[in-house]
Design an enzyme around this catalytic site. Sequence first.
Site, PDB file in Angstrom:
ATOM      1  N   HIS A   1     -53.608   3.964 -43.963  1.00  0.00           N
ATOM      2  CA  HIS A   1     -53.007   2.634 -44.136  1.00  0.00           C
ATOM      3  C   HIS A   1     -52.355   2.127 -42.847  1.00  0.00           C
ATOM      4  CE1 HIS A   1     -52.402   3.430 -48.714  1.00  0.00           C
ATOM      5  NE2 HIS A   1     -53.488   2.719 -48.517  1.00  0.00           N
TER       6      HIS A   1
ATOM      7  N   GLY B   1     -50.028  -4.456 -53.426  1.00  0.00           N
ATOM      8  CA  GLY B   1     -50.016  -5.129 -54.732  1.00  0.00           C
ATOM      9  C   GLY B   1     -48.789  -4.794 -55.551  1.00  0.00           C
TER      10      GLY B   1
ATOM     11  N   LYS C   1     -65.734  -5.676 -48.834  1.00  0.00           N
ATOM     12  CA  LYS C   1     -64.921  -6.893 -48.782  1.00  0.00           C
ATOM     13  C   LYS C   1     -65.229  -7.613 -47.481  1.00  0.00           C
ATOM     14  CE  LYS C   1     -60.994  -5.023 -51.275  1.00  0.00           C
ATOM     15  NZ  LYS C   1     -59.701  -4.418 -51.045  1.00  0.00           N
TER      16      LYS C   1
ATOM     17  N   ARG D   1     -49.406  -3.400 -64.167  1.00  0.00           N
ATOM     18  CA  ARG D   1     -48.942  -4.456 -65.085  1.00  0.00           C
ATOM     19  C   ARG D   1     -49.033  -3.986 -66.532  1.00  0.00           C
ATOM     20  NH1 ARG D   1     -52.271  -8.608 -61.533  1.00  0.00           N
ATOM     21  NH2 ARG D   1     -53.522  -6.734 -61.494  1.00  0.00           N
TER      22      ARG D   1
ATOM     23  N   ARG E   1     -54.758   8.705 -58.034  1.00  0.00           N
ATOM     24  CA  ARG E   1     -54.624   9.952 -57.265  1.00  0.00           C
ATOM     25  C   ARG E   1     -53.273  10.598 -57.533  1.00  0.00           C
ATOM     26  NH1 ARG E   1     -55.951   7.375 -51.574  1.00  0.00           N
ATOM     27  NH2 ARG E   1     -57.075   5.699 -52.599  1.00  0.00           N
TER      28      ARG E   1
ATOM     29  N   ARG F   1     -63.214  -2.003 -40.761  1.00  0.00           N
ATOM     30  CA  ARG F   1     -62.208  -1.014 -41.122  1.00  0.00           C
ATOM     31  C   ARG F   1     -62.892   0.351 -41.177  1.00  0.00           C
ATOM     32  NH1 ARG F   1     -59.206   0.187 -46.795  1.00  0.00           N
ATOM     33  NH2 ARG F   1     -57.794   1.725 -45.943  1.00  0.00           N
TER      34      ARG F   1
ATOM     35  N   GLU G   1     -54.011  -6.750 -44.053  1.00  0.00           N
ATOM     36  CA  GLU G   1     -54.789  -5.773 -43.298  1.00  0.00           C
ATOM     37  C   GLU G   1     -55.956  -6.439 -42.586  1.00  0.00           C
ATOM     38  OE1 GLU G   1     -54.698  -3.495 -46.970  1.00  0.00           O
ATOM     39  OE2 GLU G   1     -54.669  -1.694 -45.734  1.00  0.00           O
TER      40      GLU G   1
ATOM     41  N   HIS H   1     -46.201   1.168 -48.477  1.00  0.00           N
ATOM     42  CA  HIS H   1     -47.407   0.440 -48.868  1.00  0.00           C
ATOM     43  C   HIS H   1     -47.804   0.928 -50.251  1.00  0.00           C
ATOM     44  CE1 HIS H   1     -51.406  -1.501 -48.343  1.00  0.00           C
ATOM     45  NE2 HIS H   1     -51.690  -0.598 -49.267  1.00  0.00           N
TER      46      HIS H   1
ATOM     47  N   ASN I   1     -64.886  -4.602 -44.736  1.00  0.00           N
ATOM     48  CA  ASN I   1     -64.236  -3.394 -45.242  1.00  0.00           C
ATOM     49  C   ASN I   1     -65.158  -2.776 -46.299  1.00  0.00           C
ATOM     50  OD1 ASN I   1     -62.635  -1.502 -46.471  1.00  0.00           O
ATOM     51  ND2 ASN I   1     -60.839  -2.833 -46.699  1.00  0.00           N
TER      52      ASN I   1
ATOM     53  N   ASN J   1     -53.301   0.365 -54.853  1.00  0.00           N
ATOM     54  CA  ASN J   1     -53.959   1.424 -55.612  1.00  0.00           C
ATOM     55  C   ASN J   1     -53.802   2.752 -54.904  1.00  0.00           C
ATOM     56  OD1 ASN J   1     -55.005   0.690 -58.100  1.00  0.00           O
ATOM     57  ND2 ASN J   1     -56.438  -0.689 -57.050  1.00  0.00           N
TER      58      ASN J   1
ATOM     59  N   ASP K   1     -53.649   0.107 -63.843  1.00  0.00           N
ATOM     60  CA  ASP K   1     -53.042  -1.195 -63.559  1.00  0.00           C
ATOM     61  C   ASP K   1     -51.563  -1.169 -63.950  1.00  0.00           C
ATOM     62  OD1 ASP K   1     -52.181  -3.889 -63.478  1.00  0.00           O
ATOM     63  OD2 ASP K   1     -54.269  -4.537 -63.601  1.00  0.00           O
TER      64      ASP K   1
ATOM     65  N   GLU L   1     -45.325  -5.697 -53.412  1.00  0.00           N
ATOM     66  CA  GLU L   1     -45.059  -7.131 -53.275  1.00  0.00           C
ATOM     67  C   GLU L   1     -44.749  -7.797 -54.614  1.00  0.00           C
ATOM     68  OE1 GLU L   1     -48.273  -9.078 -51.075  1.00  0.00           O
ATOM     69  OE2 GLU L   1     -48.447  -7.274 -49.852  1.00  0.00           O
ATOM     70  N   ASN L   2     -45.260  -7.193 -55.706  1.00  0.00           N
ATOM     71  CA  ASN L   2     -45.157  -7.893 -56.995  1.00  0.00           C
ATOM     72  C   ASN L   2     -44.251  -7.258 -58.039  1.00  0.00           C
ATOM     73  OD1 ASN L   2     -47.098 -10.090 -56.591  1.00  0.00           O
ATOM     74  ND2 ASN L   2     -48.529  -8.402 -56.298  1.00  0.00           N
TER      75      ASN L   2
HETATM   76  P1  ADP Z   1     -55.596  -1.901 -53.177  1.00  0.00           P
HETATM   77  O1  ADP Z   1     -54.970  -0.632 -52.713  1.00  0.00           O
HETATM   78  O2  ADP Z   1     -56.818  -1.678 -54.012  1.00  0.00           O
HETATM   79  O3  ADP Z   1     -55.730  -2.946 -52.115  1.00  0.00           O
HETATM   80  P2  ADP Z   1     -53.528  -3.660 -54.214  1.00  0.00           P
HETATM   81  O4  ADP Z   1     -52.665  -3.634 -53.010  1.00  0.00           O
HETATM   82  O5  ADP Z   1     -54.220  -4.905 -54.587  1.00  0.00           O
HETATM   83  O6  ADP Z   1     -54.560  -2.454 -54.239  1.00  0.00           O
HETATM   84  O7  ADP Z   1     -52.606  -3.222 -55.441  1.00  0.00           O
HETATM   85  C1  ADP Z   1     -53.103  -3.042 -56.712  1.00  0.00           C
HETATM   86  C2  ADP Z   1     -51.967  -2.666 -57.632  1.00  0.00           C
HETATM   87  O8  ADP Z   1     -50.988  -3.703 -57.627  1.00  0.00           O
HETATM   88  C3  ADP Z   1     -52.408  -2.464 -59.074  1.00  0.00           C
HETATM   89  O9  ADP Z   1     -51.837  -1.297 -59.600  1.00  0.00           O
HETATM   90  C4  ADP Z   1     -51.804  -3.672 -59.771  1.00  0.00           C
HETATM   91  O10 ADP Z   1     -51.482  -3.360 -61.074  1.00  0.00           O
HETATM   92  C5  ADP Z   1     -50.556  -3.920 -58.965  1.00  0.00           C
HETATM   93  N1  ADP Z   1     -50.051  -5.268 -59.181  1.00  0.00           N
HETATM   94  C6  ADP Z   1     -50.617  -6.420 -58.804  1.00  0.00           C
HETATM   95  N2  ADP Z   1     -49.870  -7.471 -59.249  1.00  0.00           N
HETATM   96  C7  ADP Z   1     -48.819  -6.964 -59.924  1.00  0.00           C
HETATM   97  C8  ADP Z   1     -47.692  -7.515 -60.632  1.00  0.00           C
HETATM   98  N3  ADP Z   1     -47.507  -8.825 -60.695  1.00  0.00           N
HETATM   99  N4  ADP Z   1     -46.828  -6.657 -61.188  1.00  0.00           N
HETATM  100  C9  ADP Z   1     -47.005  -5.333 -61.096  1.00  0.00           C
HETATM  101  N5  ADP Z   1     -48.024  -4.757 -60.474  1.00  0.00           N
HETATM  102  C10 ADP Z   1     -48.928  -5.548 -59.891  1.00  0.00           C
END
Ligand code: ADP
Length: 621
Positions: free
Chosen positions: A176, A326, A17, A280, A237, A87, A384, A204, A10, A207, A278, A329-330
Amino acid sequence: MANTWVLVINCGSSSIKLDVLDPSSGERAKRGGRTLSGKVERVGKPGCRFALGEHAVELDSADHAAALARVLPEFLEGIEVAAVGHRVVHGGARFNRAVRIDEAVETQIDELSKLAPLHNPPNLAGIRAARSLLPSLPHVAVFDTAFHSTLPTRAKEYALPAKLREEHGIRRYGFHGPSHRWVATTAAAHLKSDLRDLRLITCHLGNGASVCAVEYGRSIDTSMGMTPLEGLVMGTRSGDVDPGVLLELLRQGTSVDELDDLLNRQSGLAGLSGVGNDLRDIEARAAEGDEACRLALQVFTHRLRKYIGAYAAVLGGVDAIVFTGGIGENSALIRHRTLQRLEFLGARLDEDKNRDAKLSAEAPVAEIHEAHSRTHLLVVATDEARAIAQDAAHLAKLDDQVERGLSIPIAISARHIHLTDEAVEALFGEGHQLTPRKELSQPGQYACEETLTVVGPKGQLDRVRVLGPTRGKNQVEVARTDEFKLGVDAPVRDSGDTKDSPGVTLIGPKGSLTLESGLICARRHIHMTPADAERFGVKNKDVVEVAIDSEGRDLVFGDVLIRVSDKYHLEMHIDTDEGNAAEITPGMGAAMLPDNETFQDGMLIPTKGTARLRLRSTRFD
Ligand code: ADP
């Protein structure tokens, strides 16, 4: 069973990656206890480095090609890779599924760079470098846009003048795709349902972020458009903005590059919060009372909720809402905020389950709805790389079978017309020449821009595609179902044999033409080269049987004519009725039944089904 390893590459603008995994099990390859999942960062810049777990290699400003040349041999040492999946972000209108890469595909990906100037050039640089480093492996391009090729016109078009849209390919493509497809499929499996029975909204949120309305397995709307800038609030964005804002900024002297930087890199969560992209950090600051961070969360979740509501309306109801990426899921907070006030959709969040949802390789799905919620709410781990690896392995396997002569690619031939020079003039005006629109798989043959109405005693067929070049005889090839519509009984014939066949009337823009004869139902046939014929042990005009392995509808076609010429290229042609009867559908691996729009285009669509030739041939001479 031994693993089949696929390398997934990718290439982004400043990163590469690399993953090695088994597409069937999802297992990641390991060497010396270290998972083979690595990343080159700061490609082309000082500080460029490759990181594989704790292990890092400095690459001093290497570009994509140089970085891959330095990294790949060591990365793959001792691992036997069967295929490489790349990709590719933009497949334009051209690619509606993954393809095996050759020079022609590289050129097309290059041409599509004008639609994705930030993405396709690095994707292509990676492809070229990897193909030269690993020349004996099959390389497959998997497009972000392909899953959305099913968008209906109403969701695809912007309300801009037709000329502009056509000339510049301006329309919505969506992105995506591998992720939306992966989580939709995983959600269906979790719900023990067939994806073809479900209406899903997949979110999805990484970022980059996008939402997709998946109706019975097909994407029918998605929030990203011609570029990945439209739609949701993303890391940096903006997502949707009134185009008037951009006009105003341009009027005030902002340059195009500044605007690009503003919308792609300075906006979104980073722009709103002022503390970066970020989530978080933003969540932590918002909890401490930071107003800008609170606003960022509000705008993000409001926009997402708005899209979910809109897509529920587009789908006419929703069975499950899926969160992934990210953030999806989190972040329990984002899911909680987004799902407020969606009870009217039957979506009831269980706060405890939401807070406790934790995904793992063993448990890639978590339910977060209350027991009596009509709509399922799911958190699904996206993968992916695995989606890309599956496409790559699948195509590589099919191609391998074709190369070894075990299987024959199938093309579905939709209704079409062959014309003489005189007929072209009678129907399209004096001096008219056919305009090629798309090359067909048999060398020298092409579908034309021109279409005609075919009229029979009972009914008519509109927009039937003309194929070029012109021929010595007029011929209209239809399927049985078309004959019922026209009210004509046409014989099953080899192409060119129109003797005593019924006539029809053709209506063109400049005149009409009633044919005395020429309507046939084409006899199924296989084009092949003399070398293919030798391999299969058949000769020109042999009649053979062909077995189609399809899911739940295996079929053996008899009366299949062999046509041998060094001008041909190996392919079996059947009509749309036959394709339907053998259940040649997208579900059947890479075998694709064209959707209705493509159908009417009168194209020959290579479907790479798995036709096996049975060598119990009956010879008629
Ligand atoms: P990409 O599109 O670059 O693949 P990811 O799917 O890895 O990105 O998502 C990145 C985002 O997920 C970032 O904004 C990050 O802050 C957020 N993220 C990752 N872990 C957590 C968490 N535990 N709580 C909140 N946000 C999170």
